[in-house]
Design an enzyme around this catalytic site. Structure first.
Site, PDB file in Angstrom:
ATOM      1  CG  ASP A 124      47.920  37.206  35.453  1.00 34.56           C
ATOM      2  OD1 ASP A 124      47.863  35.998  34.797  1.00 34.56           O
ATOM      3  OD2 ASP A 124      49.141  37.928  35.429  1.00 34.56           O
ATOM      4  NE  ARG A 125      39.875  38.334  38.902  1.00 36.67           N
ATOM      5  CZ  ARG A 125      38.472  38.091  39.302  1.00 36.67           C
ATOM      6  NH1 ARG A 125      37.643  38.489  38.710  1.00 36.67           N
ATOM      7  NH2 ARG A 125      38.450  36.635  39.788  1.00 36.67           N
TER       8      ARG A 125
END
Length: 280
Positions: A124-125
């Site tokens: 995930d970012r």
């Protein structure tokens, strides 16, 4: 662009001594810097130890370009002939999306390295840590084809709110996704198993070692919320505080069976300094 140097070893010895001999026209500090900057490969594997033993038949490669210097906070932490892994900082996407096509780990790594790279998995970012790439589509496909069977270790560090009732345990539930794209435990869904152990507690927060037995979307975040100890900085899953200024989730280690050598590889990534429990 300078050409890389390839040396075929004919007799046993130590790596740094060989480099001094082969690069005798360069200052010794410069020669050492090639090791420190991860620009020396022995038999295709990045090596940084000065006293690394060499054997007749080994091949040493010295990268005279940028080597493994960082770009956009991206650091190469493992490399061999077939694979490459980086320590991805929080806030950086793995690959492009409709809203972001330039500031990604894939784009930064492509600028740093020569040759093609292929995404094996994603983070995930807002999660930092070990991110694996392949150097060919064939190797990527070999890893992805039986990824869950090949993976032996998925370890994370999580900074969570509050104190855990049980300092060690397992979460085992079926996870589903609602229309708002929020994951939750339900009667029907995909099975998610998360093992956790509290490492330390301070100032109303806990540092937790988490090991995934399955790899479901937002699995750690869902299970920590359901324990009553959401990951800090995770408003989507119930967090109301953020002492580290980012999502408190770091992929600290990834273990898997190498698709070519058949050996087990464990890649570790250290967390940034500010990824720590707040002081009392």
């Amino acid at each position: 662009m300078k050409r890389d140097i390839i040396i075929n070893i004919s007799s046993d010895g130590e790596l740094l001594k060989l480099l001094y001999e082969e690069l005798k026209n360069l200052p010794r500090g410069k020669v050492k810097s090639y090791l420190e900057h991860r620009q020396v490969l022995v038999n295709g594997v990045v090596t940084t130890k000065f006293n690394h033993p060499l054997r007749a038949g080994d091949t040493v490669k010295i990268l005279l370009g940028e080597g493994t210097q960082t770009k956009r906070g991206l650091q190469i932490i493992y490399e061999d002939e077939y694979l490459l892994a980086v320590n991805k900082p929080a806030g950086l996407l793995t690959v492009a999306t409709d809203g972001e096509k330039i500031r990604t780990a894939y784009a930064a790594l492509s600028e740093m390295r020569r040759g093609d790279i292929f995404v094996v998995h994603r983070l995930d970012r807002d999660t930092s840590g070990v991110l694996l790439f392949a150097k060919s589509a064939k190797i990527r496909d070999a890893l992805q084809e039986d990824w869950n069977e090949r993976i032996s270790l998925r370890e994370y560090l999580a900074i969570c709110e509050g104190s855990f009732d049980k300092k060690k345990g397992r979460c085992d539930s079926l996870i589903a996704e609602n229309r708002a794209h929020v994951m939750y435990s339900a009667r029907e869904g995909k099975r998610a198993i998360t093992d956790y152990e509290v490492i330390s507690e301070r100032a109303g927060f806990s540092l937790v070692c988490v090991r995934l037995q399955t790899g479901r979307k937002n699995q750690i975040r869902v299970h920590m919320k359901e324990l009553g100890n959401p990951v800090v900085g995770d408003k989507k899953y119930g967090s109301s505080s953020n002492p580290v200024g980012r999502l408190g989730l770091h992929a600290s280690a990834l273990g898997f069976v190498h698709p070519v050598t058949g050996k087990e590889i464990v890649i570790k990534a250290s967390a940034e300094r500010k990824f720590a429990l707040p002081k009392k």
